[in-house]
Design an enzyme around this catalytic site. Structure first.
Site, short mmCIF file in Angstrom:
data_model
loop_
_atom_site.label_atom_id
_atom_site.label_comp_id
_atom_site.label_asym_id
_atom_site.label_seq_id
_atom_site.Cartn_x
_atom_site.Cartn_y
_atom_site.Cartn_z
N THR A 125 85.84 68.70 1.35
CA THR A 125 86.19 67.81 0.24
C THR A 125 85.81 68.39 -1.11
OG1 THR A 125 85.54 65.69 -0.75
CG2 THR A 125 84.01 66.62 0.79
N ASP A 126 86.52 67.96 -2.15
CA ASP A 126 86.16 68.37 -3.52
C ASP A 126 84.79 67.82 -3.93
OD1 ASP A 126 86.89 65.66 -3.78
OD2 ASP A 126 88.27 66.00 -5.47
N GLU A 127 84.31 66.78 -3.20
CA GLU A 127 83.06 66.13 -3.61
C GLU A 127 81.85 67.06 -3.46
OE1 GLU A 127 82.72 61.98 -2.53
OE2 GLU A 127 84.87 61.84 -2.26
N TYR A 150 76.90 61.46 1.42
CA TYR A 150 78.14 61.92 2.07
C TYR A 150 78.47 63.35 1.69
CZ TYR A 150 83.16 62.85 2.38
OH TYR A 150 84.38 63.45 2.60
N LYS A 154 78.54 66.93 3.83
CA LYS A 154 79.73 67.80 3.92
C LYS A 154 79.39 69.20 3.40
CE LYS A 154 83.43 67.01 5.02
NZ LYS A 154 84.12 67.02 6.34
P1 NAD Z 1 88.11 58.79 8.58
O1 NAD Z 1 86.78 58.16 8.35
O2 NAD Z 1 89.35 57.97 8.40
O3 NAD Z 1 88.16 59.36 10.08
C1 NAD Z 1 87.10 60.04 10.67
C2 NAD Z 1 87.38 60.17 12.16
O4 NAD Z 1 86.30 60.90 12.76
C3 NAD Z 1 87.46 58.82 12.89
O5 NAD Z 1 88.56 58.81 13.76
C4 NAD Z 1 86.14 58.75 13.67
O6 NAD Z 1 86.22 58.01 14.86
C5 NAD Z 1 85.89 60.23 13.94
N1 NAD Z 1 84.46 60.51 14.17
C6 NAD Z 1 83.40 60.10 13.39
N2 NAD Z 1 82.24 60.53 13.95
C7 NAD Z 1 82.58 61.22 15.08
C8 NAD Z 1 81.83 61.91 16.07
N3 NAD Z 1 80.48 61.97 16.03
N4 NAD Z 1 82.50 62.54 17.06
C9 NAD Z 1 83.85 62.48 17.13
N5 NAD Z 1 84.62 61.83 16.23
C10 NAD Z 1 83.98 61.21 15.21
O7 NAD Z 1 88.13 60.08 7.68
P2 NAD Z 1 89.34 60.74 6.87
O8 NAD Z 1 89.46 60.08 5.55
O9 NAD Z 1 90.52 60.86 7.76
O10 NAD Z 1 88.72 62.19 6.60
C11 NAD Z 1 88.88 63.23 7.56
C12 NAD Z 1 88.18 64.48 7.06
O11 NAD Z 1 88.72 64.88 5.80
C13 NAD Z 1 86.68 64.29 6.82
O12 NAD Z 1 86.03 65.45 7.25
C14 NAD Z 1 86.55 64.12 5.32
O13 NAD Z 1 85.30 64.58 4.85
C15 NAD Z 1 87.70 65.00 4.85
N6 NAD Z 1 88.27 64.62 3.53
C16 NAD Z 1 88.67 63.32 3.31
C17 NAD Z 1 89.26 62.98 2.10
C18 NAD Z 1 89.75 61.59 1.82
O14 NAD Z 1 90.16 61.30 0.69
N7 NAD Z 1 89.78 60.68 2.80
C19 NAD Z 1 89.41 63.97 1.11
C20 NAD Z 1 88.99 65.28 1.38
C21 NAD Z 1 88.44 65.59 2.61
P1 TYD Z 2 86.62 55.85 -2.61
O1 TYD Z 2 87.98 55.48 -2.13
O2 TYD Z 2 85.44 55.25 -1.94
O3 TYD Z 2 86.56 57.45 -2.60
P2 TYD Z 2 85.43 58.45 -3.19
O4 TYD Z 2 84.24 57.68 -3.56
O5 TYD Z 2 85.17 59.34 -2.01
O6 TYD Z 2 86.07 59.15 -4.34
O7 TYD Z 2 86.52 55.49 -4.16
C1 TYD Z 2 87.43 56.02 -5.11
C2 TYD Z 2 86.99 55.55 -6.48
O8 TYD Z 2 87.14 54.13 -6.56
C3 TYD Z 2 85.52 55.83 -6.76
O9 TYD Z 2 85.39 56.16 -8.14
C4 TYD Z 2 84.83 54.50 -6.47
C5 TYD Z 2 85.90 53.48 -6.84
N1 TYD Z 2 85.89 52.23 -6.05
C6 TYD Z 2 85.88 50.99 -6.72
O10 TYD Z 2 85.88 50.92 -7.96
N2 TYD Z 2 85.88 49.85 -5.95
C7 TYD Z 2 85.87 49.88 -4.59
O11 TYD Z 2 85.83 48.80 -3.95
C8 TYD Z 2 85.88 51.15 -3.94
C9 TYD Z 2 85.86 51.24 -2.43
C10 TYD Z 2 85.90 52.30 -4.70
#
Ligand code: NAD
Ligand code: TYD
Length: 336
Positions: A125-127, A150, A154
């Protein structure tokens, strides 16, 4: 054709990736997911019985379980999505974040080395880069400066992947992406939460002054980037993916309300998230130049597609909000 072990394929991005691979290539998928609260097999009902799809319920942080999975399935490639992914949950309790994101990643690296996996793609992630001021972008050379539990977990996993490349000469790739949105996103993240609340006439909780900036990318654009990195990326490299769509949170929230025909009186400003990162913005020029990748969706087009999906798939998110989705595994596969 390769056999791809996808971890976390029942989550938001993982399920979109599994669908893309099954319907758009001849690769085989072994989807390993523990089905935590974020894992939902209803994300995959359309491809569940696909002949190149296998689902295994298992925990990536359990070395014995992973040994069994790798011994039985002998994957060529690992694409590692599984993680605890929600910042607010990591603020409350980081235990599961360290276990899954750090320990789980090391277990997968160990098994990949033992079982001679050809390529390990780590989805990050960019975070991990921390927070930006009003100007500038994250590049692959930006120092790691994670700020939340978090992102720190990562970042830990990214460094373990880097160490596997350096120490064991493993073929690993790290992808780092900005905020995703689209179908099947768990309604605790900003965009699906706001859509579901607006559709139910509930308040939309905006943290702080609402002026934090995220760079939004439509989920299938991210999945395409991961696939291109998996197929054409160079071993040991990091690739950034972003949507070229920086928006303040309050803009996103107002745009959702406007497009749903709801009033701004639903907006409720609430206490800010502790340690809330101000701005993320990605420079994806390396992925564009070396992988030929480009995001296909503008924010406006992607948001409309997402709104249409959540409106049309109300039962999906209602079952998530009620907890009913968690019975699906038992119904389909019996008790664990
Ligand atoms: P999500 O929370 O929707 O899904 C995570 C999945 O991992 C779930 O299906 C969960 O059951 C599984 N999981 C959790 N713990 C586990 C374990 N111990 N063993 C096996 N499976 C397990 O997450 P997402 O938003 O789909 O993100 C997927 C990946 O992409 C993550 O690694 C996250 O850091 C990365 N990512 C997410 C975003 C975003 O905006 N959502 C952006 C950049 C990177
Ligand atoms: P989020 O979807 O939790 O992603 P991330 O924190 O990983 O970027 O949040 C996106 C942005 O929205 C973040 O600046 C926090 C804000 N946010 C709210 O203002 N209200 C909410 O209820 C949530 C979940 C997020």
């Amino acid at each position: 054709m390769s056999k791809i072990l996808v971890t976390g394929g029942a989550g938001f991005i993982g399920s979109n990736f599994v669908r893309m691979v099954l319907l758009g290539s001849d690769h085989e998928v072994v989807n390993v997911d523990a089905l935590t609260y974020a894992g939902n097999l209803e994300n995959l009902t359309d491809v569940e019985r696909h002949q190149r799809n296998t689902f295994v319920r298992a925990d990536i942080a359990d070395p014995a379980a992973m040994d069994q999975v790798f011994a039985e399935h002998r994957p060529d490639v690992v694409v590692h999505f599984a993680a605890e992914s929600h910042v607010d949950r990591s603020v409350i309790d980081a235990t599961a974040f360290v276990r899954t994101n750090v320990t789980g990643t090391q277990v997968l690296l160990d098994k990949s080395r033992i079982y001679k996996v050809q390529r390990f793609v780590h989805v990050s992630t960019d975070e991990v880069y921390g927070s930006l001021g009003p100007w500038g972008y994250f590049t692959e050379e930006t120092p790691i400066q994670a700020n939340s539990p978090y992102s720190a977990s990562k970042a830990g996993s990214d460094l373990l992947v880097r160490a596997a490349v350096h120490t064991h000469h493993m073929d690993c790739i790290i992808t780092r992406c900005s905020n995703n949105y689209g179908p099947f996103q768990f309604p605790e993240k900003l965009i699906p939460l706001m859509i579901a609340n607006a559709l139910e006439g509930k308040k939309l909780p905006v943290y702080g002054d609402g002026r934090n900036v995220r760079d939004w990318i439509y989920v299938t654009d991210h999945c395409e980037g991961i696939r291109m990195a998996m197929e054409h990326g160079k071993a040991g490299e990091v690739y950034n993916f972003g949507g070229d769509a920086e928006r303040e949170n309050i803009f996103v929230v107002k745009e959702i309300l406007r497009r749903l025909g709801k009033g701004e009186d639903l907006i409720g400003y609430v206490k800010d998230r502790p340690g809330h990162d101000r701005r993320y913005a990605m420079d994806s020029s390396k992925a564009r130049a070396t992988l030929g990748w480009t995001p296909r969706h503008t924010f406006e087009a992607g948001l409309q597609k997402t709104l249409d999906w959540y409106v049309a798939n109300k039962p999906w998110w209602e079952r998530v909000r009620s907890g009913a989705y968690q019975a699906y595994y038992e119904q389909q596969y019996g008790r664990r």
